[in-house]
Design a protein around this motif. Structure first.
Motif, PDB file in Angstrom:
ATOM      1  N   GLY A  50       0.797  -1.210   0.000  1.00 29.19           N
ATOM      2  CA  GLY A  50       0.000   0.000   0.000  1.00 29.19           C
ATOM      3  C   GLY A  50       0.830   1.259   0.000  1.00 29.19           C
ATOM      4  O   GLY A  50       1.916   1.312   0.574  1.00 29.19           O
ATOM      5  N   GLY A  51       0.295   2.265  -0.655  1.00 30.23           N
ATOM      6  CA  GLY A  51       0.945   3.563  -0.669  1.00 30.23           C
ATOM      7  C   GLY A  51       2.199   3.560  -1.508  1.00 30.23           C
ATOM      8  O   GLY A  51       2.440   2.669  -2.314  1.00 30.23           O
ATOM      9  N   ILE A  52       2.989   4.591  -1.306  1.00 30.44           N
ATOM     10  CA  ILE A  52       4.255   4.732  -2.023  1.00 30.44           C
ATOM     11  C   ILE A  52       5.392   4.812  -1.019  1.00 30.44           C
ATOM     12  O   ILE A  52       5.166   4.988   0.183  1.00 30.44           O
ATOM     13  CB  ILE A  52       4.248   5.986  -2.933  1.00 30.44           C
ATOM     14  N   GLU A  53       6.614   4.672  -1.526  1.00 35.04           N
ATOM     15  CA  GLU A  53       7.777   4.810  -0.661  1.00 35.04           C
ATOM     16  C   GLU A  53       7.708   6.167   0.021  1.00 35.04           C
ATOM     17  O   GLU A  53       7.362   7.164  -0.596  1.00 35.04           O
ATOM     18  CB  GLU A  53       9.079   4.699  -1.471  1.00 35.04           C
ATOM     19  N   GLY A  54       7.971   6.204   1.288  1.00 36.31           N
ATOM     20  CA  GLY A  54       7.895   7.441   2.046  1.00 36.31           C
ATOM     21  C   GLY A  54       6.555   7.642   2.717  1.00 36.31           C
ATOM     22  O   GLY A  54       6.368   8.596   3.466  1.00 36.31           O
ATOM     23  N   GLY A  55       5.588   6.769   2.444  1.00 35.85           N
ATOM     24  CA  GLY A  55       4.344   6.787   3.186  1.00 35.85           C
ATOM     25  C   GLY A  55       3.174   7.526   2.593  1.00 35.85           C
ATOM     26  O   GLY A  55       2.115   7.577   3.192  1.00 35.85           O
ATOM     27  N   GLY A  56       3.310   8.111   1.430  1.00 43.81           N
ATOM     28  CA  GLY A  56       2.190   8.841   0.847  1.00 43.81           C
ATOM     29  C   GLY A  56       1.172   7.935   0.186  1.00 43.81           C
ATOM     30  O   GLY A  56       1.355   6.726   0.067  1.00 43.81           O
ATOM     31  N   PHE A  57       0.078   8.544  -0.255  1.00 44.20           N
ATOM     32  CA  PHE A  57      -0.955   7.808  -0.973  1.00 44.20           C
ATOM     33  C   PHE A  57      -0.520   7.585  -2.415  1.00 44.20           C
ATOM     34  O   PHE A  57       0.117   8.448  -3.022  1.00 44.20           O
ATOM     35  CB  PHE A  57      -2.289   8.573  -0.968  1.00 44.20           C
ATOM     36  N   GLY A  58      -0.880   6.451  -2.965  1.00 47.29           N
ATOM     37  CA  GLY A  58      -0.550   6.116  -4.340  1.00 47.29           C
ATOM     38  C   GLY A  58      -0.229   4.646  -4.451  1.00 47.29           C
ATOM     39  O   GLY A  58      -0.498   3.869  -3.532  1.00 47.29           O
ATOM     40  N   THR A  59       0.321   4.243  -5.586  1.00 48.76           N
ATOM     41  CA  THR A  59       0.742   2.860  -5.758  1.00 48.76           C
ATOM     42  C   THR A  59       2.181   2.823  -6.229  1.00 48.76           C
ATOM     43  O   THR A  59       2.634   3.708  -6.952  1.00 48.76           O
ATOM     44  CB  THR A  59      -0.160   2.105  -6.757  1.00 48.76           C
ATOM     45  N   SER A  60       2.874   1.794  -5.824  1.00 51.52           N
ATOM     46  CA  SER A  60       4.293   1.665  -6.122  1.00 51.52           C
ATOM     47  C   SER A  60       4.567   0.309  -6.759  1.00 51.52           C
ATOM     48  O   SER A  60       4.330  -0.734  -6.140  1.00 51.52           O
ATOM     49  CB  SER A  60       5.103   1.791  -4.821  1.00 51.52           C
ATOM     50  N   ALA A  61       5.089   0.332  -7.970  1.00 52.19           N
ATOM     51  CA  ALA A  61       5.455  -0.911  -8.649  1.00 52.19           C
ATOM     52  C   ALA A  61       6.483  -1.687  -7.834  1.00 52.19           C
ATOM     53  O   ALA A  61       6.420  -2.917  -7.751  1.00 52.19           O
ATOM     54  CB  ALA A  61       5.989  -0.602 -10.041  1.00 52.19           C
ATOM     55  N   GLU A  62       7.409  -0.975  -7.210  1.00 50.34           N
ATOM     56  CA  GLU A  62       8.449  -1.637  -6.425  1.00 50.34           C
ATOM     57  C   GLU A  62       7.864  -2.341  -5.205  1.00 50.34           C
ATOM     58  O   GLU A  62       8.240  -3.478  -4.899  1.00 50.34           O
ATOM     59  CB  GLU A  62       9.521  -0.625  -5.985  1.00 50.34           C
ATOM     60  N   LEU A  63       6.941  -1.687  -4.513  1.00 52.73           N
ATOM     61  CA  LEU A  63       6.315  -2.324  -3.349  1.00 52.73           C
ATOM     62  C   LEU A  63       5.467  -3.528  -3.758  1.00 52.73           C
ATOM     63  O   LEU A  63       5.453  -4.551  -3.061  1.00 52.73           O
ATOM     64  CB  LEU A  63       5.455  -1.315  -2.580  1.00 52.73           C
ATOM     65  N   ILE A  64       4.783  -3.420  -4.880  1.00 55.40           N
ATOM     66  CA  ILE A  64       3.969  -4.534  -5.361  1.00 55.40           C
ATOM     67  C   ILE A  64       4.857  -5.722  -5.728  1.00 55.40           C
ATOM     68  O   ILE A  64       4.582  -6.862  -5.344  1.00 55.40           O
ATOM     69  CB  ILE A  64       3.098  -4.097  -6.557  1.00 55.40           C
ATOM     70  N   SER A  65       5.929  -5.465  -6.453  1.00 57.91           N
ATOM     71  CA  SER A  65       6.855  -6.540  -6.838  1.00 57.91           C
ATOM     72  C   SER A  65       7.460  -7.222  -5.620  1.00 57.91           C
ATOM     73  O   SER A  65       7.546  -8.456  -5.567  1.00 57.91           O
ATOM     74  CB  SER A  65       7.972  -5.992  -7.733  1.00 57.91           C
ATOM     75  N   ALA A  66       7.872  -6.424  -4.647  1.00 56.08           N
ATOM     76  CA  ALA A  66       8.466  -6.991  -3.436  1.00 56.08           C
ATOM     77  C   ALA A  66       7.449  -7.826  -2.660  1.00 56.08           C
ATOM     78  O   ALA A  66       7.770  -8.908  -2.154  1.00 56.08           O
ATOM     79  CB  ALA A  66       9.029  -5.875  -2.553  1.00 56.08           C
ATOM     80  N   ALA A  67       6.220  -7.336  -2.555  1.00 59.28           N
ATOM     81  CA  ALA A  67       5.179  -8.086  -1.854  1.00 59.28           C
ATOM     82  C   ALA A  67       4.905  -9.408  -2.558  1.00 59.28           C
ATOM     83  O   ALA A  67       4.770 -10.457  -1.905  1.00 59.28           O
ATOM     84  CB  ALA A  67       3.903  -7.253  -1.741  1.00 59.28           C
ATOM     85  N   ALA A  68       4.816  -9.371  -3.889  1.00 59.57           N
ATOM     86  CA  ALA A  68       4.549 -10.601  -4.642  1.00 59.57           C
ATOM     87  C   ALA A  68       5.683 -11.611  -4.448  1.00 59.57           C
ATOM     88  O   ALA A  68       5.425 -12.803  -4.248  1.00 59.57           O
ATOM     89  CB  ALA A  68       4.346 -10.283  -6.117  1.00 59.57           C
ATOM     90  N   ALA A  69       6.910 -11.152  -4.485  1.00 58.26           N
ATOM     91  CA  ALA A  69       8.046 -12.055  -4.266  1.00 58.26           C
ATOM     92  C   ALA A  69       8.001 -12.661  -2.863  1.00 58.26           C
ATOM     93  O   ALA A  69       8.327 -13.833  -2.677  1.00 58.26           O
ATOM     94  CB  ALA A  69       9.362 -11.312  -4.492  1.00 58.26           C
ATOM     95  N   SER A  70       7.561 -11.877  -1.888  1.00 60.94           N
ATOM     96  CA  SER A  70       7.551 -12.354  -0.503  1.00 60.94           C
ATOM     97  C   SER A  70       6.499 -13.428  -0.236  1.00 60.94           C
ATOM     98  O   SER A  70       6.638 -14.203   0.703  1.00 60.94           O
ATOM     99  CB  SER A  70       7.367 -11.186   0.474  1.00 60.94           C
ATOM    100  N   VAL A  71       5.443 -13.489  -1.047  1.00 60.17           N
ATOM    101  CA  VAL A  71       4.381 -14.482  -0.813  1.00 60.17           C
ATOM    102  C   VAL A  71       4.427 -15.643  -1.802  1.00 60.17           C
ATOM    103  O   VAL A  71       3.626 -16.570  -1.698  1.00 60.17           O
ATOM    104  CB  VAL A  71       2.967 -13.848  -0.830  1.00 60.17           C
ATOM    105  N   ASP A  72       5.342 -15.603  -2.743  1.00 56.28           N
ATOM    106  CA  ASP A  72       5.418 -16.650  -3.761  1.00 56.28           C
ATOM    107  C   ASP A  72       5.945 -17.944  -3.158  1.00 56.28           C
ATOM    108  O   ASP A  72       7.074 -18.003  -2.691  1.00 56.28           O
ATOM    109  CB  ASP A  72       6.320 -16.186  -4.906  1.00 56.28           C
ATOM    110  N   ARG A  73       5.105 -18.975  -3.184  1.00 58.59           N
ATOM    111  CA  ARG A  73       5.484 -20.298  -2.681  1.00 58.59           C
ATOM    112  C   ARG A  73       5.438 -21.344  -3.795  1.00 58.59           C
ATOM    113  O   ARG A  73       5.470 -22.528  -3.539  1.00 58.59           O
ATOM    114  CB  ARG A  73       4.563 -20.748  -1.538  1.00 58.59           C
TER     115      ARG A  73
END
Length: 144
Positions: A50-73
């Protein structure tokens, strides 16, 4: 939340769930709710993006990619989004082809109800198609 909520899920091939919101607090809260409602036992890995780097509102491709990698089993990753640009960001990542784990799917579902249905279904060991179907069916949930 991804490993803390997953319990022993890291040893099993469960579908991972990523929750993309314009707000870090909303994404984290929905992830916590969905994992909590999945019940006891093994819970599918779920991560907020959620949000963007630094805590603001928006979406971040980097945060989404990292989250997806973290849950990939190895069983696929279901991505649920809240609003328009979150959808566009995920679609862009999918189109690029190498930014998300193999078998990542954008799921058309209501954010809260779909997240709960996805996590509960994935925690039961269902495959990616069944997780997507359960989350999508949440559109038909009646409240009155």
């Amino acid at each position: 939340m991804s490993d803390a909520a997953s319990g022993s899920a890291s040893a099993e091939k469960l579908v991972g769930i990523v929750l993309v919101s314009h707000s870090a607090a909303v994404a984290a809260s929905v992830a916590e709710l969905a994992a909590g409602l999945a019940g006891g036992g093994t819970t599918a890995p779920v991560a907020p993006a959620g949000g963007i780097e630094g805590g603001g509102f928006g979406t971040s491709a980097e945060l989404i990619s990292a989250a997806a990698a973290s849950v990939d089993r190895g069983a696929g990753v279901a991505v649920l989004t809240d609003l328009g640009s979150a959808v566009l960001t995920v679609k862009t990542l999918l189109a690029e082809g190498d930014e998300l784990p193999a078998h990542t799917r954008l799921v058309d579902a209501p954010f809260v109800e779909g997240a709960v249905a996805a996590v509960v279904t994935a925690s039961a060991g269902a495959d990616l198609a069944a997780v997507e179907a359960a989350a999508s069916e949440a559109y038909s949930y009646r409240k009155v």
